[in-house]
Scaffold this active site. Structure first.
Site, PDB file in Angstrom:
ATOM      1  N   CYS A   1       1.865   0.203  -8.881  1.00 49.87           N
ATOM      2  CA  CYS A   1       3.080   0.698  -8.231  1.00 49.87           C
ATOM      3  C   CYS A   1       4.273   0.696  -9.176  1.00 49.87           C
ATOM      4  O   CYS A   1       5.212   1.467  -9.001  1.00 49.87           O
ATOM      5  CB  CYS A   1       3.389  -0.129  -6.991  1.00 49.87           C
ATOM      6  SG  CYS A   1       3.426  -1.897  -7.302  1.00 49.87           S
TER       7      CYS A   1
ATOM      8  N   GLU B   1       5.559  -3.350   0.905  1.00 55.15           N
ATOM      9  CA  GLU B   1       5.616  -3.117  -0.542  1.00 55.15           C
ATOM     10  C   GLU B   1       4.890  -1.797  -0.783  1.00 55.15           C
ATOM     11  O   GLU B   1       3.661  -1.743  -0.736  1.00 55.15           O
ATOM     12  CB  GLU B   1       4.916  -4.259  -1.291  1.00 55.15           C
ATOM     13  CG  GLU B   1       5.586  -5.601  -1.100  1.00 55.15           C
ATOM     14  CD  GLU B   1       6.893  -5.716  -1.876  1.00 55.15           C
ATOM     15  OE1 GLU B   1       7.113  -4.937  -2.816  1.00 55.15           O
ATOM     16  OE2 GLU B   1       7.707  -6.591  -1.512  1.00 55.15           O
TER      17      GLU B   1
ATOM     18  N   GLY C   1       2.012   2.396   5.736  1.00 54.73           N
ATOM     19  CA  GLY C   1       3.206   1.581   5.981  1.00 54.73           C
ATOM     20  C   GLY C   1       3.849   1.936   7.309  1.00 54.73           C
ATOM     21  O   GLY C   1       4.272   1.075   8.076  1.00 54.73           O
TER      22      GLY C   1
ATOM     23  N   GLY D   1       0.838  -1.207   0.000  1.00 55.64           N
ATOM     24  CA  GLY D   1       0.000   0.000   0.000  1.00 55.64           C
ATOM     25  C   GLY D   1       0.860   1.239   0.000  1.00 55.64           C
ATOM     26  O   GLY D   1       1.914   1.273  -0.635  1.00 55.64           O
TER      27      GLY D   1
ATOM     28  N   SER E   1       2.965   4.668   1.812  1.00 59.34           N
ATOM     29  CA  SER E   1       3.945   4.874   2.894  1.00 59.34           C
ATOM     30  C   SER E   1       3.313   5.312   4.196  1.00 59.34           C
ATOM     31  O   SER E   1       3.797   4.984   5.270  1.00 59.34           O
ATOM     32  CB  SER E   1       4.952   5.964   2.534  1.00 59.34           C
ATOM     33  OG  SER E   1       5.358   5.834   1.238  1.00 59.34           O
TER      34      SER E   1
END
Lengths: 497, 424
Positions: B245, B210, B193, B188, B190
């Protein structure tokens, strides 16, 4: 802007950005630079050996022989091994490409992460600093080392000598206590390796999360040693030698992989304890053959582990503690209460609980009732038991009948042996941490394996592109099944897609 | 919270019973997933279309086929991966034998994303099951049809005692993150994250993140322009209309080559999506109005809107945005600072192609970096000087269809993620 209290940054911001610049210049990526750093480390360890043994003795009362074996000898061997293999480890590896992408080449290219931060611990203050530093340099990174302030002579030694033997612009030592560690963690790093306690490990990882800094944590645990009945007297004695070495000859048990406690069948416990006692008498004929406790705080901690009445009653050997010299004599307990602190916390000292079980197989359940340890040891000739231990327990590593390096007849140790097996990764699992290093694993810990795929313009398949229709989907199915024959025929129009 | 705790405890109990460890069990799960991907292909395509208007071919090519290959690859190699590796023992420890044995971590939590909601859910699940773990999967609530489908199908095709799907949004995810896991795998952005890693730190749980990034694409004049333009277009707009991404985020090329590149891209886009791209069934829509508005805001910035050289059409009702090319937007504009994750393709021009290195290295390390060039010196320099999760020369995206460490190690690092070592 507000009234935020400015914490003194100790010039760390400048340090971090200057290292970033050095890394960006590309200098640390050159193989020849990396080799020169590794050679510099070897020279530091050999030329300054006397001074190293002095500072380790000063910080920990470590006997010179133990210090050489565990911190100098093994490290020189490790760095030489890294130097020898560097070119191989740093070389790109080919990877397979499917036929449909022909012509193409696929590579996995190791590259440095950038600027890495290494926190080392006080019990192996040289080894736990320089082994990861050697891996980080071999991988082509710029490095900041924060040695533990609890081993101040070693920290000062590192701060004075690293700039002399290594590239002082790319490898920096930052001294100080916890507040310096916290300040360092306010910055972003390309990787942080922390060796120490779980409590601090949590703090490090939480701070790292703000910057998404990758971390590796080498934490502690209670490493059990399962002792099965060994048929031959000789084997039993060898086993006890190794156990004694692993407990008391490694920084007086203040080591993450020292044996924490023993599990043995109740019928054999008396024999084992007698053997341990007699072996201790033979090995530790002088007090200086065992390291002292780090400092008063640790000394008091160990004292409090033995305080409770029931625990004190379980002492069957030793127990004497001298606050003046910070020496705790080798101590054996028999069945202290399982809910006592000594059986729930990592001991990290020269006290060895012996816990009895009815059948040796019951040890497995006992070990599994505790958090996963860094190492499990088992002395046994029973292959079935060995298999069960491997399958049914989880730990950083398992060592059977601990092949101990017999450097000297009276002070074997499993520690340098494990370090010596460079082909095995070293690291924890669960509460004992994550991330592995030693040898090639140190190189990989501080590398990124970049995937590189090169294609040519030569061959083009139109079924990769929209507008989509059923026939393209059909051809793609052939591709994914590696069914090149059907694909080929479909392309030629000789087959229904 | 109670539910999350009891699920975690239940799965841990199952793991400790040893249910997930046998090779036969693992292979059965992989075969179950393979059957699911085969038998339920139509349902999966429907769900992906409902969530993203994903064209059927994209759904099959980028999600379902990759899931199947992943299952097959794992099945083929399972025995080999499970086998202990012998390692060299040294003379110092003679006689001794040493080996490295792979063991499962225990109970793992997998949180996936909305743009490839099947693939990014099932690919890590495949790895986790192959390694003998029990799994909790939390699919993205932003792709609700796929999330429901996974919740319905997984218990039918795999061992529901050891694999759970938990649906929901922020509260459910937060409750899951409070529990202790043996590993967390998150795909997903940052911002989340950071939340995941902070929560993991409390339990010292290793995480794999990731995340995203601005994937640069450098192109010079030595290329076969027609082929290059098709591959670029496929990588940008053929992957969920830029919501991937690894989609090329922006292009760097020389000012002399840019006009030719733009012309060729226009031709290719015309072929791919026709004269009315918003009406094309082959173009995915923007996932929801939040993201649509986010993208619109990027476009609306002064000095950006006027740089559009192609496209720019938007339909808020259908949530569709046409493939859009911009030329030389300001480098400090939001569209150049943030990951676009949409169908806008800024082209930044430089005088000499070598200037691309300074520009790329001034930004955070990306997940993927692309170079289109036949100049081998430039290729070498690119490989050496650019740090990225993965790198592709003269093509886009297909490095993830290979069995390269592009999965699960497709991780990049820098502010864009962490490498696998957190195998960390």
């Amino acid at each position: 802007m507000g009234t935020m209290e400015e914490k003194p940054l100790l010039g760390l911001g400048k340090l971090v950005s200057s290292l970033g610049e050095v890394y960006k210049s590309g200098r640390t990526r050159d193989l020849s630079w990396r080799q020169s750093q590794l050679k510099g480390l070897i020279r530091l360890l050999t030329e300054k050996e006397e001074e190293i043994l002095d500072v380790l003795h000063h910080d920990l009362g470590k006997h010179r022989t133990e210090a050489f074996r565990d911190e100098v000898g093994v490290l020189v061997k490790s760095v030489k091994n890294t130097l020898q293999n560097l070119q191989k480890w740093a070389a790109p590896e080919k990877a397979q490409t499917p036929l449909v992408s022909f012509p193409a080449t696929a590579l996995v290219v190791p590259e440095p992460l950038g600027v890495v931060l290494i926190f080392s611990c006080w019990n192996l203050p040289l080894g736990l600093a320089l082994e990861p530093v050697s891996g980080a340099l071999a991988a082509g990174n710029a490095v900041v080392l924060k040695p533990s302030e609890l081993a101040p002579s070693t920290a000062a030694f590192l701060a004075a000598n690293i700039p002399r033997y290594l590239d002082s612009e790319a490898v920096k030592v930052v001294q100080g206590g916890p507040e310096v560690g916290e300040q360092l963690m306010e910055h972003r790093w390309d990787k942080v390796l922390f060796t120490g306690s779980a409590r601090v490990g949590r703090m490090i990882m939480t701070k790292a999360a703000k910057h998404l800094t990758p971390v590796a944590l080498e934490l502690g645990s209670k490493c059990p040693c399962i002792v099965d009945w060994l048929d031959s007297k000789r084997d039993s004695q060898v086993a006890v030698n190794r156990i004694a070495g692993a407990k008391w000859s490694t920084c007086a048990g203040q080591a993450c992989i020292a044996i924490d406690y023993i599990l043995v069948e109740e019928q054999f416990a008396p024999i084992l304890i007698e053997l341990l006692k007699s072996t201790l008498e033979r090995f530790f004929t002088k007090p200086e053959y065992m390291a002292r406790i780090l400092n008063e705080k640790q000394f008091r901690r160990l004292g409090s582990l033995l305080e409770s009445h029931k625990v004190a009653r379980s002492v069957v050997h030793g127990g004497a503690m001298d606050p003046k010299t910070l020496i705790v004599e080798p101590t054996i307990l028999l069945n202290p209460p399982l809910d006592s602190d000594i059986m729930t916390e990592e001991i990290f000292g020269p006290i060895l609980p012996v816990i009895t079980v009815r059948k040796i197989e019951d040890s497995i359940e006992f070990v599994n009732s505790k958090p996963k340890p860094l190492a499990i040891y088992a002395f046994t000739g029973n292959e079935k038991l060995k298999e069960r231990i491997i399958k049914e327990t989880s730990s950083g590593s398992v060592t059977f009948n601990d092949a101990i390096v017999q450097v000297y007849m009276y002070a074997p140790s499993c520690l340098s042996d494990r370090y010596g097996l460079e082909s095995l990764p070293f690291g924890g699992i669960g509460q004992s941490g994550f991330g592995q290093y030693h040898g090639k694993y140190s190189f990989e810990m501080f590398s990124h394996k970049k995937a590189v795929l090169k294609r040519s313009f030569l061959i083009e398949f139109m079924f990769r592109y929209p507008p989509w229709d059923g026939s393209k989907l059909g051809m793609l199915r052939h591709v994914f099944r590696y069914d090149y024959v059907s694909l080929f025929l479909a392309l030629l129009g000789l087959r229904r897609r | 919270m109670e539910d999350a705790r009891s699920w975690a405890a239940e799965l841990r109990g199952r793991f400790e019973e040893g249910l997930t460890r046998a090779a036969e069990w693992r292979a059965a799960q992989l075969r179950g997933l393979l059957r699911m991907a085969t038998e339920m292909e139509a349902e999966m395509c429907d769900a992906l279309h409902a969530d993203l208007a994903k064209p059927r071919t994209e759904a099959c090519l980028h999600e379902i086929s990759l899931i199947k290959s992943s299952c097959l690859f794992a099945l083929k190699n399972l025995k080999k991966w499970m086998k202990p590796q012998k390692v060299q023992a040294k003379l110092m420890t003679f006689p001794s034998a040493a080996r490295i044995t792979a063991e499962p971590l225990g109970v793992v939590l997998i949180i996936s994303a909305w743009n490839y909601p099947l693939l990014l859910s099932l690919d890590p699940v495949i790895g986790a099951l192959a390694a003998g773990n029990a799994v909790v999967l939390k699919p993205s609530e932003v792709a609700p049809a796929t999330s429901s489908l996974l919740a319905e199908l997984l218990p039918r095709f795999v061992d529901g005692r050891c694999v759970k799907v938990v649906q929901g949004g922020v509260p459910e995810t937060t409750a899951l993150l409070e529990q202790k896991w043996d590993k967390i795998f998150y795909t997903g952005n940052s911002q989340v994250g950071r939340i995941v890693m902070t929560a993991a730190a409390k339990h010292l749980t290793p995480v794999v993140l990731e995340l995203g990034g601005k994937c640069p694409l450098v192109i010079d004049s030595t290329v076969d322009l027609h082929v290059a333009a098709k591959r670029i277009a496929a990588g940008k707009w053929g992957c969920n209309n830029g919501q991937a991404c690894i989609a090329p985020d922006f292009i760097i090329t020389t000012s002399s080559f840019a006009p030719k590149l733009i012309e060729e891209l226009k031709k290719v886009l015309g072929k791919f999506y026709g004269k009315d791209p918003l009406g094309s069934a082959d173009l995915s829509r923007i996932v929801n109005s939040n993201h649509f508005n986010r993208l619109k805001t990027l476009m609306d910035e002064e000095m950006v809107f006027e740089k559009i050289v192609f496209g720019g059409q938007m339909d808020a009702y259908q949530l569709k945005i046409a493939p859009t090319i911009l030329l030389d937007v300001p480098l400090d504009s939001a569209i150049m600072r943030e990951e676009i994750f949409g169908p806008f393709l800024p082209i930044i021009t430089v005088d000499k192609i070598n200037e691309c290195f300074g520009l790329i290295n001034s930004m955070s390390k990306p997940l993927a970096a692309y170079l289109f060039s036949r100049n081998s010196k430039l290729q070498d320099k690119f490989e050496r000087s650019i740090s990225a999760g993965g790198m592709l020369l003269n093509d886009t995206s297909i490095h993830v269809t290979n069995a390269l460490p592009s999965r699960p190690d497709q991780g990049s690092f820098g502010t864009q993620g962490r490498p696998k070592e957190c195998e960390i």
